[in-house]
Every structure is written in structure tokens, then in C-alpha cells.
Design a protein around this motif. Structure first.
Motif, PDB file in Angstrom:
ATOM      1  N   TYR A  78     -57.773   5.803 -68.025  1.00 46.06           N
ATOM      2  CA  TYR A  78     -58.560   7.104 -68.402  1.00 46.06           C
ATOM      3  C   TYR A  78     -57.544   7.981 -68.902  1.00 46.06           C
ATOM      4  O   TYR A  78     -56.550   8.216 -67.864  1.00 46.06           O
ATOM      5  N   LYS A  79     -57.490   8.748 -69.979  1.00 42.38           N
ATOM      6  CA  LYS A  79     -56.652   9.749 -70.281  1.00 42.38           C
ATOM      7  C   LYS A  79     -57.175  11.054 -70.418  1.00 42.38           C
ATOM      8  O   LYS A  79     -58.498  11.003 -70.979  1.00 42.38           O
ATOM      9  N   GLU A  80     -56.589  12.150 -70.003  1.00 40.44           N
ATOM     10  CA  GLU A  80     -57.088  13.493 -70.128  1.00 40.44           C
ATOM     11  C   GLU A  80     -56.018  14.371 -70.282  1.00 40.44           C
ATOM     12  O   GLU A  80     -55.278  14.262 -69.347  1.00 40.44           O
ATOM     13  N   ASN A  81     -55.724  14.917 -71.388  1.00 37.88           N
ATOM     14  CA  ASN A  81     -54.710  15.866 -71.655  1.00 37.88           C
ATOM     15  C   ASN A  81     -53.317  14.859 -71.444  1.00 37.88           C
ATOM     16  O   ASN A  81     -53.549  13.717 -72.129  1.00 37.88           O
ATOM     17  N   ASN A  82     -52.223  15.142 -70.762  1.00 33.81           N
ATOM     18  CA  ASN A  82     -51.191  14.373 -70.531  1.00 33.81           C
ATOM     19  C   ASN A  82     -51.171  13.375 -69.280  1.00 33.81           C
ATOM     20  O   ASN A  82     -50.231  12.668 -69.017  1.00 33.81           O
ATOM     21  N   ASN A  83     -52.256  13.174 -68.745  1.00 35.29           N
ATOM     22  CA  ASN A  83     -52.424  12.343 -67.485  1.00 35.29           C
ATOM     23  C   ASN A  83     -53.096  11.226 -67.704  1.00 35.29           C
ATOM     24  O   ASN A  83     -54.161  11.224 -68.197  1.00 35.29           O
ATOM     25  N   VAL A  84     -52.597  10.067 -67.400  1.00 31.45           N
ATOM     26  CA  VAL A  84     -53.422   8.820 -67.289  1.00 31.45           C
ATOM     27  C   VAL A  84     -53.581   8.258 -65.852  1.00 31.45           C
ATOM     28  O   VAL A  84     -53.026   8.435 -65.047  1.00 31.45           O
ATOM     29  N   ILE A  85     -54.836   7.799 -65.696  1.00 35.63           N
ATOM     30  CA  ILE A  85     -55.171   7.129 -64.458  1.00 35.63           C
ATOM     31  C   ILE A  85     -55.451   5.633 -64.847  1.00 35.63           C
ATOM     32  O   ILE A  85     -56.202   5.489 -65.606  1.00 35.63           O
ATOM     33  N   TYR A  86     -54.818   4.883 -64.130  1.00 30.97           N
ATOM     34  CA  TYR A  86     -54.686   3.484 -64.482  1.00 30.97           C
ATOM     35  C   TYR A  86     -55.236   2.667 -63.144  1.00 30.97           C
ATOM     36  O   TYR A  86     -54.896   2.564 -62.006  1.00 30.97           O
ATOM     37  N   TYR A  87     -56.459   1.777 -63.624  1.00 30.42           N
ATOM     38  CA  TYR A  87     -56.945   0.901 -62.614  1.00 30.42           C
ATOM     39  C   TYR A  87     -56.697  -0.585 -62.969  1.00 30.42           C
ATOM     40  O   TYR A  87     -56.882  -0.826 -64.090  1.00 30.42           O
ATOM     41  N   GLU A  88     -56.364  -1.447 -61.880  1.00 34.37           N
ATOM     42  CA  GLU A  88     -56.224  -2.865 -62.398  1.00 34.37           C
ATOM     43  C   GLU A  88     -56.476  -3.630 -61.380  1.00 34.37           C
ATOM     44  O   GLU A  88     -56.138  -3.351 -60.005  1.00 34.37           O
ATOM     45  N   LYS A  89     -57.309  -4.926 -61.534  1.00 32.71           N
ATOM     46  CA  LYS A  89     -57.541  -5.867 -60.517  1.00 32.71           C
ATOM     47  C   LYS A  89     -56.449  -6.767 -60.673  1.00 32.71           C
ATOM     48  O   LYS A  89     -56.254  -7.523 -61.500  1.00 32.71           O
ATOM     49  N   VAL A  90     -55.505  -6.906 -59.654  1.00 36.99           N
ATOM     50  CA  VAL A  90     -54.239  -7.761 -59.623  1.00 36.99           C
ATOM     51  C   VAL A  90     -54.645  -8.682 -58.747  1.00 36.99           C
ATOM     52  O   VAL A  90     -54.564  -8.775 -57.746  1.00 36.99           O
ATOM     53  N   TYR A  91     -55.162  -9.965 -59.314  1.00 38.39           N
ATOM     54  CA  TYR A  91     -55.499 -11.002 -58.629  1.00 38.39           C
ATOM     55  C   TYR A  91     -56.586 -10.538 -57.957  1.00 38.39           C
ATOM     56  O   TYR A  91     -57.688 -10.019 -58.667  1.00 38.39           O
ATOM     57  N   SER A  92     -56.934 -10.458 -56.491  1.00 39.92           N
ATOM     58  CA  SER A  92     -57.950  -9.921 -55.976  1.00 39.92           C
ATOM     59  C   SER A  92     -57.734  -8.457 -55.341  1.00 39.92           C
ATOM     60  O   SER A  92     -58.616  -8.025 -54.541  1.00 39.92           O
ATOM     61  N   TYR A  93     -56.595  -8.070 -55.665  1.00 44.59           N
ATOM     62  CA  TYR A  93     -56.344  -6.757 -55.174  1.00 44.59           C
ATOM     63  C   TYR A  93     -56.557  -5.621 -56.220  1.00 44.59           C
ATOM     64  O   TYR A  93     -56.039  -5.570 -57.337  1.00 44.59           O
ATOM     65  N   GLY A  94     -57.412  -4.756 -55.653  1.00 44.36           N
ATOM     66  CA  GLY A  94     -57.720  -3.363 -56.484  1.00 44.36           C
ATOM     67  C   GLY A  94     -56.359  -2.385 -56.513  1.00 44.36           C
ATOM     68  O   GLY A  94     -56.512  -1.872 -55.308  1.00 44.36           O
ATOM     69  N   LEU A  95     -55.799  -1.981 -57.546  1.00 48.45           N
ATOM     70  CA  LEU A  95     -54.657  -0.859 -57.403  1.00 48.45           C
ATOM     71  C   LEU A  95     -54.888   0.051 -58.485  1.00 48.45           C
ATOM     72  O   LEU A  95     -55.528  -0.300 -59.568  1.00 48.45           O
ATOM     73  N   LYS A  96     -54.570   1.301 -58.130  1.00 49.70           N
ATOM     74  CA  LYS A  96     -54.526   2.531 -59.090  1.00 49.70           C
ATOM     75  C   LYS A  96     -53.288   3.284 -58.881  1.00 49.70           C
ATOM     76  O   LYS A  96     -52.689   3.557 -58.089  1.00 49.70           O
ATOM     77  N   TYR A  97     -52.990   4.310 -60.183  1.00 48.18           N
ATOM     78  CA  TYR A  97     -52.022   4.990 -60.045  1.00 48.18           C
ATOM     79  C   TYR A  97     -52.093   6.192 -61.217  1.00 48.18           C
ATOM     80  O   TYR A  97     -52.843   5.837 -61.848  1.00 48.18           O
ATOM     81  N   ASN A  98     -51.707   7.259 -60.949  1.00 44.67           N
ATOM     82  CA  ASN A  98     -51.684   8.267 -61.748  1.00 44.67           C
ATOM     83  C   ASN A  98     -50.279   8.184 -62.308  1.00 44.67           C
ATOM     84  O   ASN A  98     -49.231   8.137 -61.891  1.00 44.67           O
ATOM     85  N   GLU A  99     -50.226   8.802 -63.735  1.00 45.61           N
ATOM     86  CA  GLU A  99     -48.847   8.871 -64.623  1.00 45.61           C
ATOM     87  C   GLU A  99     -49.201  10.083 -65.460  1.00 45.61           C
ATOM     88  O   GLU A  99     -50.430  10.183 -66.334  1.00 45.61           O
ATOM     89  N   LYS A 100     -48.269  11.087 -65.364  1.00 49.35           N
ATOM     90  CA  LYS A 100     -48.135  12.041 -66.487  1.00 49.35           C
ATOM     91  C   LYS A 100     -47.291  11.289 -67.608  1.00 49.35           C
ATOM     92  O   LYS A 100     -46.018  11.299 -67.297  1.00 49.35           O
ATOM     93  N   ILE A 101     -47.673  11.617 -68.760  1.00 50.15           N
ATOM     94  CA  ILE A 101     -46.892  11.040 -70.068  1.00 50.15           C
ATOM     95  C   ILE A 101     -46.867  12.184 -71.112  1.00 50.15           C
ATOM     96  O   ILE A 101     -48.098  12.534 -71.485  1.00 50.15           O
ATOM     97  N   SER A 102     -45.706  12.479 -71.635  1.00 47.50           N
ATOM     98  CA  SER A 102     -45.757  12.981 -72.745  1.00 47.50           C
ATOM     99  C   SER A 102     -44.642  12.454 -73.997  1.00 47.50           C
ATOM    100  O   SER A 102     -43.614  12.344 -73.626  1.00 47.50           O
TER     101      SER A 102
END
Length: 242
Positions: A78-102
Motif C-alpha cells: 500500500y502506497k501513500e505519498n512516499n510511504n509503503v506498507i508491505y504485507y506478506e505471508k512468508v510460508y505460514s507467517y504473516g509479516l509487515k514493514y513500513n518503508e519510506k521511499i523517494s
């Protein structure tokens, strides 16, 4: 909502030129927010949720799940302005992180026509790859596939210089009365840093057999090494190398 569908052609195994595959993704845009997600993953995710809500028996639900299209990309971002919120099911584990990208785009001045669009070229570096984007100001939206955005128009085609990942716009749908894809289960994903995400993903991949057995599934001793080698080979070329 506006929906831009991209077809990704990618090399899953960097050592095997015959491992090239395809998968389609939707870039959903509503206001200044967007979601990028695999169509197969979205369709499967939504159908599994509907099956669970319908109270299907285990045998029926398992049979129906096996018929769903499979995705190699179990993430939504999910992108909003320069912020990305990333969600992934890695095998059976749900992980997420925030990243600011320009993105530091370099506009080359090169131009060409792709399908019906007059496009201009731009280059940037991200995730250990050099990326070439062809964008058009005929669609005045500063967006594109995956995490990429920030150009004076929509990205029509995007590929790395080794052509191991190539996104091409194949469909545009405007004024669709849909909500951006999101599921409440994402709220339960463990939040970590981007660095920790890649470390965790690598650890889970390298210890796939042990992690699966910890969840109650057993393998024959003679098969374990082959299963682990096959997992490592099939996922040795991620879109982000670092």
C-alpha cells in the motif's frame, strides 16, 4: 477507483532461462492511496475467506482450495505519498514493514510509443537492481507497479537491466465502484523492519523443512534434503536482491 493491470514476466530461477513465468497484478488507486496485489493471490485470499464464512466441511473446503489459482507473490503493498506498507505471508507467517521511499529517477530524454501511449524513459536503482521505466504523461498519475512511483505520469512498462522482472500495463479500468483490497487479518501480521523482514524471509526459506515440521507436518528422512534444495532453487531470484 481506478485499476491498472500489469502482467509480470519474471525469471524465478536466475540459473535457468526456462524458468520464466507470468502473473498478473492489479494496481488499485483511490485518491492518494494505492494497493498493488497479485490477481491470483487476491482471488484466492478472498475465496478462502468466503469458504470459511460459509461453514463448508473440511473435505469440501480443501477440495475447493486446491482448485484455486496459485500465486508466487503472497504480498500486498500500500502506497501513500512516499510511504509503503508491505504485507506478506512468508510460508505460514504473516509479516509487515513500513518503508519510506523517494526514488532518484534520471530522465534520459529517450522516447517511444508503447501500445497507444507516447512514453518517455527514466532510470533508477532500487533493491540491488537498475530499473528502466517507460512512463506517459497522457495518464497524469504519478504511479506504477510494485513500489515504483514518482514520475510525471503513469509507468507503462518497467524492467530491470537483466530483464529478469518485466512489468507491462495490459488493461486500464476507470471509475470502478470497488474498495481497495484489504483484509482484517493483516492487522495481526507481525510488524518488523525491512531489514528484519529480509533476514526472517531468508531464515524461513533456508530452514523450510524444519519450520514445516514444527507445525506438525513430517517428511521422510530421505526426502528432506531434496525438498530443501528444491525450495532454495525455486526462490533464488527475488525482485529485491538487497
Amino acid at each position: 477507483m481506478k485499476i491498472f493491470t500489469y502482467r509480470l514476466t519474471y525469471l524465478s530461477d536466475s540459473m535457468d532461462t526456462n524458468s520464466r513465468k507470468q502473473e498478473d497484478f492489479d494496481l488499485q488507486i483511490l485518491g492518494n492511496k494505492s494497493c498493488f496485489v497479485s490477481n491470483n493471490y487476491k482471488f484466492g485470499f478472498q475465496n478462502i475467506r468466503m469458504m470459511a464464512a460459509s461453514g463448508q466441511g473440511l473435505a469440501t473446503a480443501t477440495g475447493n482450495i486446491m482448485k484455486l489459482p496459485k500465486s508466487s507473490f503472497r504480498y500486498s503493498l500500500y502506497k501513500e505519498n512516499n510511504n509503503v506498507i508491505y504485507y506478506e505471508k512468508v510460508y505460514s507467517y504473516g509479516l509487515k514493514y513500513n518503508e519510506k521511499i523517494s526514488f532518484n529517477w534520471k530522465l534520459t530524454g529517450e522516447k517511444k510509443k508503447i501500445d497507444i501511449y507516447n512514453c518517455s524513459e527514466a532510470i533508477t536503482n532500487y533493491g540491488g537492481r537498475t530499473w528502466i521505466a517507460w512512463y506517459t504523461d497522457e495518464i497524469p498519475i504519478s504511479e506504477g507497479p510494485y513500489k515504483f512511483k514518482g514520475l510525471p505520469g503513469m509507468i507503462i512498462q518497467l524492467y530491470d537491466t537483466k530483464n529478469q522482472y518485466n512489468f507491462s500495463l495490459i488493461e486500464v479500468q476507470l471509475n470502478k465502484d470497488y474498495s481497495i483490497f484489504y483484509d482484517d487479518t493483516f492487522n495481526n501480521y507481525k510488524e518488523i523492519s525491512r531489514k528484519e523482514f529480509f533476514e526472517s524471509s531468508m531464515n524461513l526459506k533456508n530452514n523450510y523443512v524444519n519450520n514445516i515440521e514444527n507445525q506438525g507436518i513430517t517428511f521422510l528422512v530421505k526426502d528432506k534434503a531434496d525438498i530443501q534444495r528444491n525450495i532454495n532453487r525455486k526462490s533464488n531470484n527475488p525482485i529485491e536482491l538487497k
